[in-house]
Scaffold this motif. Structure first.
Motif, PDB file in Angstrom:
ATOM      1  N   SER A  63       0.857  -1.184   0.000  1.00 12.17           N
ATOM      2  CA  SER A  63       0.000   0.000   0.000  1.00 12.17           C
ATOM      3  C   SER A  63       0.891   1.230   0.000  1.00 12.17           C
ATOM      4  O   SER A  63       2.120   1.136   0.017  1.00 12.17           O
ATOM      5  CB  SER A  63      -0.909   0.018   1.231  1.00 12.17           C
ATOM      6  N   MET A  64       0.277   2.407   0.034  1.00 17.55           N
ATOM      7  CA  MET A  64       1.055   3.637   0.049  1.00 17.55           C
ATOM      8  C   MET A  64       1.759   3.849   1.385  1.00 17.55           C
ATOM      9  O   MET A  64       2.606   4.750   1.504  1.00 17.55           O
ATOM     10  CB  MET A  64       0.166   4.835  -0.265  1.00 17.55           C
ATOM     11  N   THR A  65       1.457   3.047   2.389  1.00 17.36           N
ATOM     12  CA  THR A  65       2.123   3.147   3.684  1.00 17.36           C
ATOM     13  C   THR A  65       3.541   2.588   3.633  1.00 17.36           C
ATOM     14  O   THR A  65       4.374   2.930   4.481  1.00 17.36           O
ATOM     15  CB  THR A  65       1.275   2.460   4.766  1.00 17.36           C
ATOM     16  N   LEU A  66       3.855   1.751   2.645  1.00 17.19           N
ATOM     17  CA  LEU A  66       5.239   1.328   2.471  1.00 17.19           C
ATOM     18  C   LEU A  66       6.097   2.532   2.117  1.00 17.19           C
ATOM     19  O   LEU A  66       5.680   3.415   1.364  1.00 17.19           O
ATOM     20  CB  LEU A  66       5.350   0.298   1.351  1.00 17.19           C
ATOM     21  N   ALA A  67       7.320   2.585   2.633  1.00 20.45           N
ATOM     22  CA  ALA A  67       8.223   3.681   2.338  1.00 20.45           C
ATOM     23  C   ALA A  67       8.640   3.667   0.873  1.00 20.45           C
ATOM     24  O   ALA A  67       8.511   2.645   0.178  1.00 20.45           O
ATOM     25  CB  ALA A  67       9.453   3.589   3.231  1.00 20.45           C
ATOM     26  N   GLN A  68       9.145   4.788   0.407  1.00 15.12           N
ATOM     27  CA  GLN A  68       9.723   4.859  -0.934  1.00 15.12           C
ATOM     28  C   GLN A  68      10.848   3.824  -1.052  1.00 15.12           C
ATOM     29  O   GLN A  68      11.572   3.560  -0.097  1.00 15.12           O
ATOM     30  CB  GLN A  68      10.278   6.255  -1.196  1.00 15.12           C
ATOM     31  N   ASP A  69      11.008   3.257  -2.238  1.00 16.77           N
ATOM     32  CA  ASP A  69      12.018   2.224  -2.504  1.00 16.77           C
ATOM     33  C   ASP A  69      11.938   1.132  -1.434  1.00 16.77           C
ATOM     34  O   ASP A  69      12.850   0.954  -0.605  1.00 16.77           O
ATOM     35  CB  ASP A  69      13.423   2.834  -2.541  1.00 16.77           C
ATOM     36  N   PRO A  70      10.820   0.373  -1.429  1.00 18.63           N
ATOM     37  CA  PRO A  70      10.583  -0.591  -0.356  1.00 18.63           C
ATOM     38  C   PRO A  70      11.733  -1.574  -0.154  1.00 18.63           C
ATOM     39  O   PRO A  70      12.322  -2.084  -1.109  1.00 18.63           O
ATOM     40  CB  PRO A  70       9.316  -1.317  -0.827  1.00 18.63           C
ATOM     41  N   VAL A  71      12.035  -1.804   1.120  1.00 16.54           N
ATOM     42  CA  VAL A  71      13.050  -2.773   1.531  1.00 16.54           C
ATOM     43  C   VAL A  71      12.366  -3.827   2.394  1.00 16.54           C
ATOM     44  O   VAL A  71      11.626  -3.491   3.330  1.00 16.54           O
ATOM     45  CB  VAL A  71      14.178  -2.088   2.330  1.00 16.54           C
ATOM     46  N   ILE A  72      12.611  -5.097   2.076  1.00 16.17           N
ATOM     47  CA  ILE A  72      12.041  -6.203   2.838  1.00 16.17           C
ATOM     48  C   ILE A  72      13.164  -7.153   3.218  1.00 16.17           C
ATOM     49  O   ILE A  72      13.825  -7.714   2.348  1.00 16.17           O
ATOM     50  CB  ILE A  72      10.968  -6.968   2.036  1.00 16.17           C
ATOM     51  N   ASP A  73      13.397  -7.316   4.514  1.00 19.35           N
ATOM     52  CA  ASP A  73      14.300  -8.350   5.004  1.00 19.35           C
ATOM     53  C   ASP A  73      13.454  -9.572   5.330  1.00 19.35           C
ATOM     54  O   ASP A  73      12.420  -9.450   6.018  1.00 19.35           O
ATOM     55  CB  ASP A  73      15.024  -7.891   6.272  1.00 19.35           C
ATOM     56  N   PHE A  74      13.883 -10.740   4.867  1.00 18.75           N
ATOM     57  CA  PHE A  74      13.091 -11.944   5.090  1.00 18.75           C
ATOM     58  C   PHE A  74      14.008 -13.144   5.233  1.00 18.75           C
ATOM     59  O   PHE A  74      15.164 -13.135   4.798  1.00 18.75           O
ATOM     60  CB  PHE A  74      12.109 -12.164   3.933  1.00 18.75           C
ATOM     61  N   ASP A  75      13.485 -14.186   5.864  1.00 19.80           N
ATOM     62  CA  ASP A  75      14.201 -15.452   5.910  1.00 19.80           C
ATOM     63  C   ASP A  75      13.436 -16.474   5.077  1.00 19.80           C
ATOM     64  O   ASP A  75      12.273 -16.275   4.720  1.00 19.80           O
ATOM     65  CB  ASP A  75      14.415 -15.945   7.346  1.00 19.80           C
ATOM     66  N   TYR A  76      14.094 -17.548   4.739  1.00 22.61           N
ATOM     67  CA  TYR A  76      13.455 -18.598   3.945  1.00 22.61           C
ATOM     68  C   TYR A  76      14.116 -19.929   4.279  1.00 22.61           C
ATOM     69  O   TYR A  76      15.275 -19.970   4.714  1.00 22.61           O
ATOM     70  CB  TYR A  76      13.540 -18.305   2.444  1.00 22.61           C
ATOM     71  N   ARG A  77      13.377 -20.975   4.105  1.00 19.71           N
ATOM     72  CA  ARG A  77      13.895 -22.309   4.397  1.00 19.71           C
ATOM     73  C   ARG A  77      14.494 -22.900   3.125  1.00 19.71           C
ATOM     74  O   ARG A  77      13.825 -22.984   2.088  1.00 19.71           O
ATOM     75  CB  ARG A  77      12.779 -23.216   4.931  1.00 19.71           C
ATOM     76  N   THR A  78      15.745 -23.300   3.183  1.00 24.51           N
ATOM     77  CA  THR A  78      16.424 -23.803   1.995  1.00 24.51           C
ATOM     78  C   THR A  78      15.753 -25.088   1.495  1.00 24.51           C
ATOM     79  O   THR A  78      15.338 -25.938   2.277  1.00 24.51           O
ATOM     80  CB  THR A  78      17.902 -24.090   2.285  1.00 24.51           C
ATOM     81  N   ASN A  79      15.626 -25.189   0.173  1.00 28.44           N
ATOM     82  CA  ASN A  79      14.996 -26.381  -0.418  1.00 28.44           C
ATOM     83  C   ASN A  79      15.830 -26.994  -1.541  1.00 28.44           C
ATOM     84  O   ASN A  79      15.343 -27.845  -2.281  1.00 28.44           O
ATOM     85  CB  ASN A  79      13.588 -26.038  -0.931  1.00 28.44           C
ATOM     86  N   GLY A  80      17.095 -26.542  -1.682  1.00 29.06           N
ATOM     87  CA  GLY A  80      17.957 -27.088  -2.718  1.00 29.06           C
ATOM     88  C   GLY A  80      17.971 -26.295  -3.995  1.00 29.06           C
ATOM     89  O   GLY A  80      18.833 -26.518  -4.856  1.00 29.06           O
ATOM     90  N   ALA A  81      17.036 -25.363  -4.176  1.00 32.64           N
ATOM     91  CA  ALA A  81      17.034 -24.525  -5.379  1.00 32.64           C
ATOM     92  C   ALA A  81      18.218 -23.565  -5.343  1.00 32.64           C
ATOM     93  O   ALA A  81      18.712 -23.201  -4.270  1.00 32.64           O
ATOM     94  CB  ALA A  81      15.733 -23.751  -5.481  1.00 32.64           C
ATOM     95  N   THR A  82      18.649 -23.143  -6.505  1.00 33.35           N
ATOM     96  CA  THR A  82      19.853 -22.319  -6.601  1.00 33.35           C
ATOM     97  C   THR A  82      19.559 -20.850  -6.903  1.00 33.35           C
ATOM     98  O   THR A  82      20.486 -20.076  -7.125  1.00 33.35           O
ATOM     99  CB  THR A  82      20.774 -22.865  -7.704  1.00 33.35           C
ATOM    100  N   ALA A  83      18.292 -20.457  -6.904  1.00 38.15           N
ATOM    101  CA  ALA A  83      17.967 -19.063  -7.234  1.00 38.15           C
ATOM    102  C   ALA A  83      16.658 -18.657  -6.571  1.00 38.15           C
ATOM    103  O   ALA A  83      15.798 -19.492  -6.269  1.00 38.15           O
ATOM    104  CB  ALA A  83      17.867 -18.879  -8.750  1.00 38.15           C
ATOM    105  N   LEU A  84      16.528 -17.353  -6.347  1.00 42.79           N
ATOM    106  CA  LEU A  84      15.272 -16.738  -5.936  1.00 42.79           C
ATOM    107  C   LEU A  84      14.777 -15.880  -7.088  1.00 42.79           C
ATOM    108  O   LEU A  84      15.535 -15.092  -7.655  1.00 42.79           O
ATOM    109  CB  LEU A  84      15.461 -15.856  -4.699  1.00 42.79           C
ATOM    110  N   ARG A  85      13.495 -16.025  -7.412  1.00 47.14           N
ATOM    111  CA  ARG A  85      12.882 -15.210  -8.459  1.00 47.14           C
ATOM    112  C   ARG A  85      11.951 -14.197  -7.801  1.00 47.14           C
ATOM    113  O   ARG A  85      11.104 -14.565  -6.968  1.00 47.14           O
ATOM    114  CB  ARG A  85      12.089 -16.074  -9.443  1.00 47.14           C
ATOM    115  N   ILE A  86      12.109 -12.942  -8.190  1.00 48.50           N
ATOM    116  CA  ILE A  86      11.287 -11.860  -7.657  1.00 48.50           C
ATOM    117  C   ILE A  86      10.403 -11.324  -8.770  1.00 48.50           C
ATOM    118  O   ILE A  86      10.884 -10.967  -9.846  1.00 48.50           O
ATOM    119  CB  ILE A  86      12.153 -10.708  -7.112  1.00 48.50           C
ATOM    120  N   ASP A  87       9.094 -11.258  -8.522  1.00 50.75           N
ATOM    121  CA  ASP A  87       8.136 -10.640  -9.433  1.00 50.75           C
ATOM    122  C   ASP A  87       7.425  -9.527  -8.679  1.00 50.75           C
ATOM    123  O   ASP A  87       6.950  -9.732  -7.556  1.00 50.75           O
ATOM    124  CB  ASP A  87       7.112 -11.655  -9.942  1.00 50.75           C
ATOM    125  N   ALA A  88       7.352  -8.353  -9.303  1.00 47.20           N
ATOM    126  CA  ALA A  88       6.712  -7.201  -8.665  1.00 47.20           C
ATOM    127  C   ALA A  88       5.793  -6.509  -9.662  1.00 47.20           C
ATOM    128  O   ALA A  88       6.069  -6.477 -10.861  1.00 47.20           O
ATOM    129  CB  ALA A  88       7.765  -6.221  -8.148  1.00 47.20           C
TER     130      ALA A  88
END
Length: 270
Positions: A227-252
């Motif tokens: 929403s518009m409440t997110l700051a300009q140039d949104p930054v998201i720190d997150f963790d994830y559980r490894t599953n053997g894949a070699t890449a993360l794909r980001i779609d926005a």
């Protein structure tokens, strides 16, 4: 009067994006938000299940850091986390939905805060139960964040919009590498629709980052509705559980229909 009409228009636009409408009648902000979002569902104080950090007096209310960590130890997993800023024109800041079976989630982002307000994290468990942690954040003074002009010239903003970076936050070889952390930054002005252009004397149109999805191979790490409440140039720190894949794909995607995708290598078996 003009600002009041603009505020209503911005709220309506964001409501269409998030599927959330503010009640028409004035009253206690949280009571109204709660009723609109969760109806009669019980929301339990989170206690030790959810830890929410927010500064009591932010250094910059245009980009107030918010940190949430949730953990279940009874076999349930975390379905979603919703961040709410009671006194903002768009109180639903973001909703994160998680893929797979995640008993533990840690995420951080930065929000615009328009006034002194309670900030809330609502965590939904896999059995549908809701838990809430909250913090009060004071207003640091000055211009309200939602009407503050963005950083950078319009030309710079247009040239970099949609650019992404992904930075690993976990130390290589650390024992916690089974749940590595990363920092995603997406260049986007997240225009609130409430900023007056000093040259044209017209309001900069609403243009917000509405959807972000992170996938590790074929598995969804999380999806976010913004929403518009997110700051300009949104930054998201997150963790994830490894599953053997070699890449993360980001779609926005944003509210103007623009979309961006990028694939980031994360190492063999990460």
């Amino acid at each position: 009067m003009r600002r009041a009409r603009l505020l209503l228009a911005c709220t309506a636009a964001v409501s269409l994006v998030l599927g959330f409408a503010l009640p028409a009648n004035a009253g206690n902000a949280w009571d109204e938000i709660r009723g609109s979002l969760f109806a009669e569902r019980t929301i339990t104080p989170a206690g030790d299940l959810v830890h929410l950090e927010a500064p009591f007096r932010p250094l910059d209310q245009r980009a107030t850091p918010i940190d949430v960590e949730a953990k279940f130890a009874d076999g349930r997993s975390i379905r979603a986390v919703t961040l709410i800023v009671d006194e903002n024109p768009s109180p639903v800041a973001a909703r994160f939905e998680f893929g797979g079976t995640r008993e533990h989630v840690h995420l951080s982002t930065k929000l615009r805060l328009n006034a002194a307000t309670d900030v809330r994290a609502i965590v939904e468990a896999s059995d549908g139960q809701l838990y809430m942690a909250q913090r009060f954040v004071r207003f640091a003074g000055g211009q309200a964040a939602c009407s503050a002009p963005p950083s950078g010239s319009p030309e710079q903003i247009a040239a970099t919009m949609g650019n992404m970076t992904l930075e690993p936050l976990s130390k290589q070889g650390a024992a916690t590498q089974i749940e590595p952390r990363a920092r995603l930054k997406i260049m986007h002005p997240n225009h609130t629709g409430m900023v007056l252009d000093q040259l044209t004397l017209l309001y900069v149109p609403l243009r917000i980052l509405t959807d972000v999805e992170v996938r590790q191979g074929d598995e969804r790490v999380f999806s976010m509705q913004g929403s518009m409440t997110l700051a300009q140039d949104p930054v998201i720190d997150f963790d994830y559980r490894t599953n053997g894949a070699t890449a993360l794909r980001i779609d926005a995607r944003d509210s103007d229909g623009a979309g961006w995708s990028q694939v980031f290598p994360i190492g063999q078996g990460s």
